[in-house]
Scaffold this active site. Structure first.
Site, mmCIF file in Angstrom:
data_model
loop_
_atom_site.group_PDB
_atom_site.id
_atom_site.type_symbol
_atom_site.label_atom_id
_atom_site.label_comp_id
_atom_site.label_asym_id
_atom_site.label_seq_id
_atom_site.Cartn_x
_atom_site.Cartn_y
_atom_site.Cartn_z
ATOM 1 N N HIS A 9 43.297 36.829 34.859
ATOM 2 C CA HIS A 9 43.616 37.896 33.914
ATOM 3 C C HIS A 9 43.117 39.220 34.484
ATOM 4 C CE1 HIS A 9 39.486 37.025 32.550
ATOM 5 N NE2 HIS A 9 39.471 38.245 32.036
ATOM 6 N N ASP A 35 34.581 35.587 28.795
ATOM 7 C CA ASP A 35 35.251 35.008 29.966
ATOM 8 C C ASP A 35 34.505 33.770 30.448
ATOM 9 O OD1 ASP A 35 37.228 37.014 30.115
ATOM 10 O OD2 ASP A 35 36.016 38.249 31.468
ATOM 11 N N GLU A 46 45.760 44.101 28.892
ATOM 12 C CA GLU A 46 45.364 43.011 29.778
ATOM 13 C C GLU A 46 46.530 42.043 29.919
ATOM 14 O OE1 GLU A 46 41.716 40.886 29.162
ATOM 15 O OE2 GLU A 46 40.517 42.714 29.223
ATOM 16 N N HIS A 56 41.339 43.183 34.031
ATOM 17 C CA HIS A 56 40.366 44.017 33.319
ATOM 18 C C HIS A 56 40.657 45.467 33.696
ATOM 19 C CE1 HIS A 56 36.654 41.234 32.397
ATOM 20 N NE2 HIS A 56 37.766 40.803 31.814
#
Length: 158
Positions: free
Chosen positions: A100, A113, A38, A102
């Site tokens: 970010h 999150d 990630e 995934h």
């Protein structure tokens, strides 16, 4: 370009535009391989009433913690970039949120999150909601998060 550039709340009261360079940065961090970790960073840009233009993102630094299913942004490098942009633009370019990746085709936020986003939204000095973006392999999840409310998921504008 794989990802769509323009997003809006369902009622079209809030619009978000992502610069091409931002989409290119997202593309370069997609988790296509099982060995890809990630990635993430800050969303920086300008505010126009309720609307936002994301002009730049920070990308992972060597100090960030990156695993297949986890990313922890360490503040030092990202914060320095955000503060430099703020000063150089006389406060025009500002922190707007977080992004970010995934390892999903069409990403969905985890409970972690959502908890982290609510905490970050509560720390906003300007009182504005925070923008949160998750980059998947085939699409984005774009959401506006207020500290005391559930998020408002944005839709792509074609």
């Amino acid at each position: 370009m794989l990802f769509l550039r323009y997003w809006a709340t369902p009622d079209r009261r809030v619009l978000v535009s992502l610069n091409e360079s931002v989409l290119e940065d997202f593309q370069s961090h997609i988790q296509n391989l099982p060995s890809d970790h990630e990635a993430g960073g800050l969303l920086l840009g300008t505010v126009h009433g309720a609307h936002m233009i994301i002009t730049e993102v920070t990308v992972p630094t060597l100090k960030d913690k990156q695993c297949r299913y986890f990313f922890e942004r360490m503040p030092f490098g990202h914060r320095a970039i955000a503060e430099a942009r703020w000063r150089a633009s006389a406060g025009i370019i500002r922190y707007l949120g977080e992004w970010h990746t995934h390892p999903q085709d069409h990403p969905t936020p985890s409970g972690l999150d959502r908890t982290e986003w609510a905490l970050l939204a509560g720390k906003r000095a300007d009182g504005r909601p925070m923008l949160a973006i998750i980059v998947g392999r085939q699409g984005l999840h774009v959401e506006i998060v207020s500290p005391n409310e559930s998020g408002l998921i944005m839709e792509p504008i074609f």
